[in-house]
Design a protein around this motif. Structure first.
Motif, PDB file in Angstrom:
ATOM      1  N   PHE A  29      32.937 -14.150   5.233  1.00 53.28           N
ATOM      2  CA  PHE A  29      32.492 -15.370   4.579  1.00 53.28           C
ATOM      3  C   PHE A  29      32.147 -15.087   3.128  1.00 53.28           C
ATOM      4  O   PHE A  29      31.795 -13.965   2.762  1.00 53.28           O
ATOM      5  N   GLU A  30      32.246 -16.144   2.340  1.00 44.94           N
ATOM      6  CA  GLU A  30      31.783 -16.081   0.966  1.00 44.94           C
ATOM      7  C   GLU A  30      30.925 -17.296   0.690  1.00 44.94           C
ATOM      8  O   GLU A  30      31.015 -18.312   1.392  1.00 44.94           O
ATOM      9  N   ILE A  31      30.062 -17.160  -0.317  1.00 44.85           N
ATOM     10  CA  ILE A  31      29.151 -18.236  -0.686  1.00 44.85           C
ATOM     11  C   ILE A  31      29.405 -18.620  -2.136  1.00 44.85           C
ATOM     12  O   ILE A  31      29.729 -17.764  -2.967  1.00 44.85           O
ATOM     13  N   GLY A  88      27.425 -22.507  -7.118  1.00 44.69           N
ATOM     14  CA  GLY A  88      27.531 -23.549  -8.118  1.00 44.69           C
ATOM     15  C   GLY A  88      28.432 -23.161  -9.278  1.00 44.69           C
ATOM     16  O   GLY A  88      28.855 -24.003 -10.052  1.00 44.69           O
ATOM     17  N   GLU A  89      28.721 -21.849  -9.379  1.00 45.79           N
ATOM     18  CA  GLU A  89      29.571 -21.353 -10.460  1.00 45.79           C
ATOM     19  C   GLU A  89      30.675 -20.425  -9.979  1.00 45.79           C
ATOM     20  O   GLU A  89      31.776 -20.451 -10.505  1.00 45.79           O
ATOM     21  N   SER A  90      30.376 -19.587  -9.000  1.00 50.93           N
ATOM     22  CA  SER A  90      31.373 -18.613  -8.551  1.00 50.93           C
ATOM     23  C   SER A  90      31.180 -18.288  -7.073  1.00 50.93           C
ATOM     24  O   SER A  90      30.120 -18.530  -6.505  1.00 50.93           O
ATOM     25  N   TRP A  91      32.259 -17.739  -6.479  1.00 53.68           N
ATOM     26  CA  TRP A  91      32.239 -17.322  -5.074  1.00 53.68           C
ATOM     27  C   TRP A  91      31.911 -15.838  -4.988  1.00 53.68           C
ATOM     28  O   TRP A  91      32.404 -15.042  -5.788  1.00 53.68           O
ATOM     29  N   THR A  92      31.093 -15.466  -3.992  1.00 59.43           N
ATOM     30  CA  THR A  92      30.738 -14.070  -3.734  1.00 59.43           C
ATOM     31  C   THR A  92      30.856 -13.816  -2.246  1.00 59.43           C
ATOM     32  O   THR A  92      30.296 -14.578  -1.434  1.00 59.43           O
ATOM     33  N   GLU A  93      31.575 -12.761  -1.861  1.00 57.11           N
ATOM     34  CA  GLU A  93      31.672 -12.441  -0.441  1.00 57.11           C
ATOM     35  C   GLU A  93      30.319 -11.943   0.059  1.00 57.11           C
ATOM     36  O   GLU A  93      29.627 -11.187  -0.623  1.00 57.11           O
ATOM     37  N   PRO A 145      28.297  -9.546   2.037  1.00 59.78           N
ATOM     38  CA  PRO A 145      28.614  -8.205   2.543  1.00 59.78           C
ATOM     39  C   PRO A 145      28.268  -8.041   4.019  1.00 59.78           C
ATOM     40  O   PRO A 145      27.322  -8.661   4.521  1.00 59.78           O
ATOM     41  N   LYS A 146      29.059  -7.217   4.703  1.00 57.59           N
ATOM     42  CA  LYS A 146      28.764  -6.896   6.101  1.00 57.59           C
ATOM     43  C   LYS A 146      27.356  -6.321   6.169  1.00 57.59           C
ATOM     44  O   LYS A 146      26.980  -5.477   5.356  1.00 57.59           O
ATOM     45  N   ASN A 147      26.570  -6.810   7.101  1.00 55.00           N
ATOM     46  CA  ASN A 147      25.175  -6.415   7.282  1.00 55.00           C
ATOM     47  C   ASN A 147      24.295  -6.807   6.102  1.00 55.00           C
ATOM     48  O   ASN A 147      23.189  -6.290   5.965  1.00 55.00           O
ATOM     49  N   GLY A 148      24.771  -7.696   5.237  1.00 55.63           N
ATOM     50  CA  GLY A 148      23.993  -8.143   4.090  1.00 55.63           C
ATOM     51  C   GLY A 148      23.525  -9.572   4.278  1.00 55.63           C
ATOM     52  O   GLY A 148      23.916 -10.264   5.221  1.00 55.63           O
ATOM     53  N   ILE A 149      22.680  -9.997   3.374  1.00 59.77           N
ATOM     54  CA  ILE A 149      22.214 -11.375   3.372  1.00 59.77           C
ATOM     55  C   ILE A 149      22.347 -11.932   1.959  1.00 59.77           C
ATOM     56  O   ILE A 149      22.340 -11.197   0.981  1.00 59.77           O
ATOM     57  N   ILE A 150      22.473 -13.249   1.892  1.00 59.27           N
ATOM     58  CA  ILE A 150      22.550 -13.955   0.617  1.00 59.27           C
ATOM     59  C   ILE A 150      21.487 -15.054   0.635  1.00 59.27           C
ATOM     60  O   ILE A 150      21.372 -15.802   1.621  1.00 59.27           O
ATOM     61  N   PHE A 151      20.740 -15.161  -0.440  1.00 56.97           N
ATOM     62  CA  PHE A 151      19.689 -16.171  -0.576  1.00 56.97           C
ATOM     63  C   PHE A 151      20.207 -17.341  -1.398  1.00 56.97           C
ATOM     64  O   PHE A 151      20.801 -17.148  -2.464  1.00 56.97           O
ATOM     65  N   ALA A 152      19.999 -18.556  -0.919  1.00 57.65           N
ATOM     66  CA  ALA A 152      20.353 -19.781  -1.639  1.00 57.65           C
ATOM     67  C   ALA A 152      19.074 -20.604  -1.811  1.00 57.65           C
ATOM     68  O   ALA A 152      18.588 -21.222  -0.856  1.00 57.65           O
ATOM     69  N   PRO A 153      18.505 -20.602  -3.023  1.00 60.62           N
ATOM     70  CA  PRO A 153      17.243 -21.315  -3.230  1.00 60.62           C
ATOM     71  C   PRO A 153      17.411 -22.824  -3.285  1.00 60.62           C
ATOM     72  O   PRO A 153      18.470 -23.333  -3.664  1.00 60.62           O
ATOM     73  N   GLY A 171      17.265 -26.553  -4.584  1.00 66.98           N
ATOM     74  CA  GLY A 171      17.535 -27.076  -5.915  1.00 66.98           C
ATOM     75  C   GLY A 171      18.833 -26.607  -6.532  1.00 66.98           C
ATOM     76  O   GLY A 171      19.247 -27.118  -7.562  1.00 66.98           O
ATOM     77  N   GLY A 172      19.490 -25.630  -5.919  1.00 69.63           N
ATOM     78  CA  GLY A 172      20.742 -25.112  -6.449  1.00 69.63           C
ATOM     79  C   GLY A 172      21.933 -25.520  -5.599  1.00 69.63           C
ATOM     80  O   GLY A 172      21.827 -25.610  -4.377  1.00 69.63           O
ATOM     81  N   VAL A 173      23.061 -25.757  -6.245  1.00 67.73           N
ATOM     82  CA  VAL A 173      24.289 -26.055  -5.520  1.00 67.73           C
ATOM     83  C   VAL A 173      24.740 -24.812  -4.781  1.00 67.73           C
ATOM     84  O   VAL A 173      24.724 -23.710  -5.343  1.00 67.73           O
ATOM     85  N   HIS A 174      25.133 -24.972  -3.532  1.00 66.73           N
ATOM     86  CA  HIS A 174      25.682 -23.854  -2.771  1.00 66.73           C
ATOM     87  C   HIS A 174      26.534 -24.384  -1.615  1.00 66.73           C
ATOM     88  O   HIS A 174      26.446 -25.554  -1.243  1.00 66.73           O
ATOM     89  N   CYS A 175      27.368 -23.531  -1.085  1.00 71.36           N
ATOM     90  CA  CYS A 175      28.138 -23.800   0.122  1.00 71.36           C
ATOM     91  C   CYS A 175      28.718 -22.474   0.588  1.00 71.36           C
ATOM     92  O   CYS A 175      28.635 -21.473  -0.113  1.00 71.36           O
ATOM     93  N   PHE A 176      29.283 -22.471   1.784  1.00 73.70           N
ATOM     94  CA  PHE A 176      29.940 -21.269   2.277  1.00 73.70           C
ATOM     95  C   PHE A 176      31.277 -21.638   2.868  1.00 73.70           C
ATOM     96  O   PHE A 176      31.534 -22.794   3.210  1.00 73.70           O
ATOM     97  N   ARG A 177      32.145 -20.626   2.996  1.00 80.70           N
ATOM     98  CA  ARG A 177      33.438 -20.820   3.651  1.00 80.70           C
ATOM     99  C   ARG A 177      33.882 -19.512   4.284  1.00 80.70           C
ATOM    100  O   ARG A 177      33.526 -18.423   3.825  1.00 80.70           O
TER     101      ARG A 177
END
Length: 118
Positions: A34-36, A39-44, A46-54, A56-62
């Motif tokens: 998956f990548e997230i 609001g500006e760019s996509w970032t994969e 990482p396996k065993n990683g986490i991503i924070f989406a605060p 008030g900010g635009v975000h989505c995943f695919r």
């Protein structure tokens, strides 16, 4: 308080860009790739990683893989599980406006979709 959920997605699918007024989210990959979008760019994610989406900010995943995958999210606040339960009654694409209107009652907006009905 917080909610934990999982969503299984086909390759190329995920959520539309959206903004939460009340919740922060943390994402981790259960299976697949998956990548997230921040609001500006996509970032994969990482396996065993986490991503924070605060809030008030635009975000989505695919799902950026070539097989079905499952992503897990942890969402702050005490209403997101109620939101998701209600959201489950809608079907895309025919219920887009109903989804936008329903989401707005929970402080969730979609910058790339039509605005909520008046």
């Amino acid at each position: 308080m917080f909610s934990i959920g999982r969503q299984t997605c086909k390759p190329g699918s995920g959520t539309p860009p959206h903004v939460h007024q009340h919740e922060d989210e943390v994402f981790s990959v259960v299976t697949g790739h998956f990548e997230i979008f921040n609001g500006e760019s996509w970032t994969e994610i990482p396996k065993n990683g986490i991503i924070f989406a605060p809030r008030g900010g635009v975000h989505c995943f695919r799902n950026c893989g070539d097989t079905d995958g499952t992503i897990q999210f942890i969402c702050s606040g005490d209403r997101f599980d109620i939101f998701l339960e209600g959201l489950s009654r809608y079907v895309l694409p025919q219920d887009v406006q109903a989804i936008v209107d329903y989401s707005a009652t929970y402080g969730i907006t979609y910058p790339t979709l039509p605005p909520p009905s008046a």
